[in-house]
Write an enzyme that holds these catalytic residues in place. Structure first.
Site, PDB file in Angstrom:
ATOM      1  NE  ARG A  45      -3.187  -2.531   2.670  1.00  0.00           N
ATOM      2  CZ  ARG A  45      -3.918  -3.066   3.842  1.00  0.00           C
ATOM      3  NH1 ARG A  45      -4.334  -2.152   4.721  1.00  0.00           N
ATOM      4  NH2 ARG A  45      -4.077  -4.295   4.260  1.00  0.00           N
ATOM      5  CD  GLU A  71      -0.844  -4.530  -2.060  1.00  0.00           C
ATOM      6  OE1 GLU A  71      -2.016  -5.244  -1.757  1.00  0.00           O
ATOM      7  OE2 GLU A  71      -0.852  -3.366  -1.106  1.00  0.00           O
ATOM      8  CG  HIS A  86      -7.259  -2.887   2.449  1.00  0.00           C
ATOM      9  ND1 HIS A  86      -7.895  -3.353   3.375  1.00  0.00           N
ATOM     10  CD2 HIS A  86      -6.533  -3.996   2.102  1.00  0.00           C
ATOM     11  CE1 HIS A  86      -7.628  -4.566   3.500  1.00  0.00           C
ATOM     12  NE2 HIS A  86      -6.905  -4.924   2.668  1.00  0.00           N
ATOM     13  CE  LYS A 147      -9.934  -5.180  -0.637  1.00  0.00           C
ATOM     14  NZ  LYS A 147      -8.817  -5.741   0.060  1.00  0.00           N
ATOM     15  CG  ASP A 271       3.001  -1.997   6.117  1.00  0.00           C
ATOM     16  OD1 ASP A 271       2.360  -2.443   4.958  1.00  0.00           O
ATOM     17  OD2 ASP A 271       2.406  -2.555   7.142  1.00  0.00           O
TER      18      ASP A 271
END
Ligand code: G3P
Length: 287
Positions: A45, A71, A86, A147, A271
């Site tokens: 992310r 990502e 997300h 998703k 992360d």
């Protein structure tokens, strides 16, 4: 003259060998700055430990920290635009309320996707997939995670086709790896174009007891993605003998990164891509 060529070939061979890690499967995507080690540093992310996840500032930071791939999670707005967020709902990462799919893009763009993380990021917007691809082109590869809530049984005009059209528009065909926990998305992508790179994101129910290698074969996937917790020694041996790449999520601790690298993964979602880069650089150096 012949000996001269033989010597060059031997030299090139040994150079490649010293650069690439042993037994690394071929990557399913291209990297813009490939260091040839066969391993991908992935900003999960974006650099989401330091910036609000799935925002332009998180993606920019991941690139600046040396990530080779970002990502992101993609779903559809009410008016059918691929947007990067997300959760199925807005509450956790924006000041909005309700389902993402209940809002048009222009409404979503008015939301604040930064303040929940820190006041410094007040005014950060939910990006569209197009905005991220425009930034990433010529810089950094992208893992587009589709998703499940946006996936339907329909192939035409679905999220997979919309995302793929954008990837083609930005000429990133070879620099994008798709993935999804909804296996229908992988099937749809391969129906759209067999050359699309797609990873199966391991999901227990749909897998019905099938092994990673069986799943990769059944869905013609180019890679297998799973949690580092799921990636056992048994699965590692299977991936190694069958020769498909595995990417594991999400690791933010040095010790776990090292363990998974030694287990043979082709990439790690973190992360903290800066930490992962440091670990990778040190491990390769001390080999
Ligand atoms: O795609 C890797 C990882 O991001 C999958 O888990 O929950 O972060 O989408 P999640």
């Amino acid at each position: 003259m012949r000996i001269y060529f033989v010597l060059i070939a031997v030299f090139m061979g040994s150079y490649n060998l010293s650069n690439a890690q042993p037994n690394m499967p071929e990557l399913p995507i291209q990297l813009y700055s490939d260091d040839g080690d066969g391993f991908v540093i992935i900003g999960h992310r974006g650099a989401s430990a330091y910036h609000p996840e799935n925002t332009m500032s998180a993606f920019r930071a991941a690139f600046e920290m040396g990530a080779e791939m970002i990502e992101l999670d993609v779903t559809l707005s009410k008016d059918g635009i691929p947007v990067v967020i997300h959760d199925e709902t807005l509450e956790r990462t924006t000041n909005g309320k309700g389902k993402v799919s209940s809002f048009t893009l222009s409404k979503l763009k008015k939301l604040d996707a930064g303040s929940w993380f820190s006041n410094t990021y007040r005014g950060e917007q939910i990006p569209t997939l197009e905005e991220v691809l425009e930034f990433a082109r010529d810089k950094i590869s992208v893992n587009i995670e589709i998703k499940p809530e946006a996936v339907t049984d329909e192939l035409t005009d679905g999220i997979e086709e919309k995302a793929w059209e954008l990837v083609k528009k930005y000429q990133m065909n070879e620099y994008v790896l798709f993935s999804s926990f909804d296996y229908r998305a992988i099937t749809h992508l391969k129906e759209l174009d067999v050359d699309i790179s797609a990873a199966l994101l391991y999901e227990k129910q749909q897998s019905k007891g099938r092994s990673p290698s069986r799943l990769v074969t059944d869905y013609s996937a180019d890679a297998f993605n799973c949690s580092y917790r799921e990636f056992s020694k048994k699965w590692a041996d299977e991936a190694d003998s069958e020769g498909f790449p595995v990417f594991v999520y999400t690791i933010n601790h040095e010790r776990r990164m090292k363990k998974m690298i030694k287990r043979g993964v082709s990439g790690i979602f973190s992360d903290k891509p800066d930490l992962l880069k440091k670990v990778v650089d040190n491990m390769w150096k001390t080999k």
